[in-house]
Design a protein around this motif. Structure first.
Motif, PDB file in Angstrom:
ATOM      1  N   GLY A 389       0.808  -1.216   0.000  1.00  5.87           N
ATOM      2  CA  GLY A 389       0.000   0.000   0.000  1.00  5.87           C
ATOM      3  C   GLY A 389       0.833   1.255   0.000  1.00  5.87           C
ATOM      4  N   HIS A 390       2.021   1.180  -0.597  1.00 13.33           N
ATOM      5  CA  HIS A 390       2.983   2.284  -0.548  1.00 13.33           C
ATOM      6  C   HIS A 390       2.371   3.590  -1.025  1.00 13.33           C
ATOM      7  CE1 HIS A 390       6.447   4.747  -1.815  1.00 13.33           C
ATOM      8  NE2 HIS A 390       7.172   4.053  -0.969  1.00 13.33           N
ATOM      9  N   ALA A 391       1.761   3.599  -2.191  1.00 11.40           N
ATOM     10  CA  ALA A 391       1.222   4.846  -2.749  1.00 11.40           C
ATOM     11  C   ALA A 391       0.148   5.434  -1.857  1.00 11.40           C
ATOM     12  CB  ALA A 391       0.673   4.599  -4.156  1.00 11.40           C
ATOM     13  N   GLU A 392      -0.703   4.577  -1.312  1.00 11.87           N
ATOM     14  CA  GLU A 392      -1.797   5.054  -0.472  1.00 11.87           C
ATOM     15  C   GLU A 392      -1.283   5.585   0.864  1.00 11.87           C
ATOM     16  OE1 GLU A 392      -1.630   2.186  -2.003  1.00 11.87           O
ATOM     17  OE2 GLU A 392      -3.319   2.116  -3.414  1.00 11.87           O
ATOM     18  N   VAL A 393      -0.274   4.916   1.428  1.00 12.43           N
ATOM     19  CA  VAL A 393       0.330   5.406   2.671  1.00 12.43           C
ATOM     20  C   VAL A 393       1.023   6.744   2.434  1.00 12.43           C
ATOM     21  CG1 VAL A 393       2.140   4.966   4.378  1.00 12.43           C
ATOM     22  CG2 VAL A 393       0.570   3.134   3.721  1.00 12.43           C
ATOM     23  N   MET A 394       1.765   6.844   1.342  1.00 13.79           N
ATOM     24  CA  MET A 394       2.464   8.091   1.051  1.00 13.79           C
ATOM     25  C   MET A 394       1.484   9.248   0.817  1.00 13.79           C
ATOM     26  SD  MET A 394       5.652   7.325   1.379  1.00 13.79           S
ATOM     27  CE  MET A 394       5.171   6.108   2.617  1.00 13.79           C
ATOM     28  N   ALA A 395       0.335   8.929   0.261  1.00 13.53           N
ATOM     29  CA  ALA A 395      -0.677   9.971   0.042  1.00 13.53           C
ATOM     30  C   ALA A 395      -1.158  10.563   1.360  1.00 13.53           C
ATOM     31  CB  ALA A 395      -1.860   9.404  -0.739  1.00 13.53           C
ATOM     32  N   GLN A 396      -1.120   9.769   2.439  1.00 16.47           N
ATOM     33  CA  GLN A 396      -1.514  10.317   3.742  1.00 16.47           C
ATOM     34  C   GLN A 396      -0.550  11.412   4.171  1.00 16.47           C
ATOM     35  OE1 GLN A 396      -4.498   9.264   4.663  1.00 16.47           O
ATOM     36  NE2 GLN A 396      -4.245   7.996   2.818  1.00 16.47           N
ATOM     37  N   LEU A 397       0.735  11.257   3.856  1.00 17.90           N
ATOM     38  CA  LEU A 397       1.730  12.278   4.192  1.00 17.90           C
ATOM     39  C   LEU A 397       1.485  13.565   3.416  1.00 17.90           C
ATOM     40  CD1 LEU A 397       4.902  10.010   4.237  1.00 17.90           C
ATOM     41  CD2 LEU A 397       3.986  11.263   6.208  1.00 17.90           C
ATOM     42  N   THR A 398       1.302  13.447   2.119  1.00 11.61           N
ATOM     43  CA  THR A 398       1.142  14.656   1.308  1.00 11.61           C
ATOM     44  C   THR A 398      -0.192  15.348   1.581  1.00 11.61           C
ATOM     45  OG1 THR A 398       0.319  13.348  -0.569  1.00 11.61           O
ATOM     46  CG2 THR A 398       2.679  13.803  -0.486  1.00 11.61           C
TER      47      THR A 398
END
Length: 448
Positions: A389-398
């Motif tokens: 879920g890398h992309a989805e987790v990273m989206a939480q940061l941005t």
């Protein structure tokens, strides 16, 4: 006359450079021809796909039972590749370290892994085992308008966050200076770099490198130190936020128009940022990515692609595939790739080629990114996280940073909320992959 024995065909699926690189030239095509000529018992056949759709393409191929022998994945989907299953429900890929089994040459092709930059090679290790063979790498660096800096009295590129803040203050204080001093897009990479630099983990289990991660930590002290520094630059008017996440074009334009003196971005962007400066009459220099003054520097995370070996191949096909990986990473092939795409040479022998032909003498800026990765300490933090879920987790940061920069949320509370959502994402991913039944994650939309 007896007929020639049939060739062993090696089906190689690579990412399409037209989707992510500075030009369409792909050394893999000429390398395949050279390999086929050197090894007439083999025929390497290359197909190219958009890197973003590669996991889905592989999943569809698995459903149809027509699988490639070698697949190239982006680093961000390393966990997905590791979890991808073949038609029989077993792992789709064999770790290359296991397949190479300590050999120093395969079909006469020298094994290049020992010559690779450790931070590049070891990103693709899991539980101590090398999963795949890197093909290309980059990292994040500082670009600077040295003409603006000279006018502001800044003689050296800043190396730390505190020095960046001081340089920004000097740039904005000079008569006729720009309204802002620094920019970078709000995307996931700066967060990963900041955590890696400070020796902090994004997920547990050694950043997901000693086992499947189960807990996220997006609001760690290290992450909040970076967020607070970034927020402070913005609050004080130094940082230019265009108001849009991932706005590379807006940041490129701001740097080109001398609306800022500093720009943090991928080392690959030297391919056009140096030329933009020349076109507009100012000098551009490149420096290491600035780091937190208060914490020892652990290292920086790579970005790149690697080659995965299909499981279940017969010995002839497997050795042909492994030999082609080594051939593709011959020093001159790697050096040519680095020249055309402004990538970090992934082997030291390739860097020597670039030295010998004068490339680095003509382009000294391009040493910075490689030296930055060479300086990494090899810790799980510096290597970066492996997680589903890398992309989805990273989206939480941005998303969280957007709310902070636009004044919608207080930093700590907003990043705690982002972490809670990220926790749900990896739990969903893990449950899907671990089952029962075990399932391949390539088509899983974990954000829904």
């Amino acid at each position: 006359m007896a007929a020639a024995p049939p060739k062993t065909r090696i089906n190689v699926w690579l990412t399409d450079p037209t989707k992510w690189a500075t030009n369409a030239k792909d050394v893999a095509l000429s390398a395949a021809s050279g390999f086929n000529e050197a090894h007439p018992e083999y025929h390497v056949d290359i197909r190219r796909f958009d890197f973003q759709t590669m996991p889905a393409e592989v999943a569809r191929a698995a459903e149809e039972g027509v699988l490639p022998d070698v697949v190239e994945y982006h680093d961000a989907v390393t966990r997905v590749a590791l979890d991808t299953l073949g038609p029989d429900g077993s792992p789709m890929y064999t770790p290359v370290g296991r397949a190479i089994a300590g050999r120093t040459e395969i079909l006469g092709e020298p094994v290049v892994l020992g010559d690779m930059v450790p931070a590049i090679r070891d990103y693709f290790r899991y539980q101590g085992e090398l999963l795949s063979v890197p093909r290309t790498a980059s990292t994040m660096v500082l670009f600077a308008n040295t003409d603006l800096l000279a006018k502001a009295g800044v003689t050296d590129l800043p190396r730390t966050w505190r020095e960046v803040t001081a340089a920004c203050r000097a740039v904005r204080s000079m008569p006729g200076g720009p309204a802002h001093a620094i920019a970078w897009p709000n995307f996931y990479w700066p967060f990963l770099q900041a955590a890696a630099q400070q020796g902090a983990l994004i997920v547990n289990r050694d950043n997901g490198r000693s086992g499947r991660p189960e807990r996220t930590d997006l609001a760690s002290d290290a992450m909040m130190a970076f967020v607070e520094w970034w927020h402070g630059l913005h609050r004080d008017g130094h940082y230019l936020y265009t108001g849009r996440q991932g706005d590379f074009p807006g940041c490129f334009t701001a740097f080109e128009n001398q609306e800022v003196a500093f720009f943090l971005s991928s080392s690959v962007d030297a391919s056009h940022l140096l030329e933009r400066g020349e076109r507009h009459g100012f000098r551009v220099d490149v420096g290491p990515l600035p780091y937190n003054d208060e914490v020892p520097l652990a290292g920086n995370v790579l970005g790149g692609f690697s080659l995965w070996l299909a499981a279940g191949l017969d010995r002839a096909r497997q050795d042909g595939a492994l030999a082609f990986m080594q051939y593709l990473n011959r020093p001159h092939n790697v050096a040519e790739w680095a020249r055309h795409h402004y990538r970090i040479p992934i082997t030291r022998a390739a860097a020597d080629v670039l030295d010998q032909d004068g490339w680095y003498r003509r382009h000294p800026h391009l040493r910075v990114a490689g030296a930055q990765l060479e300086a990494a300490d090899g810790s799980p933090a510096a290597l970066g996280p492996l997680l589903g879920g890398h992309a989805e987790v990273m989206a939480q940061l941005t998303d969280a940073m957007h709310d902070v920069l636009t004044g919608v949320a207080e930093p700590k509370a907003r990043f705690l909320a982002a972490n809670a959502r990220a926790q749900q994402i990896i739990e969903t991913y893990n449950a899907y992959c671990d089952g029962p039944p075990r399932r391949s994650p390539s088509l899983l939309a974990v954000s829904t």
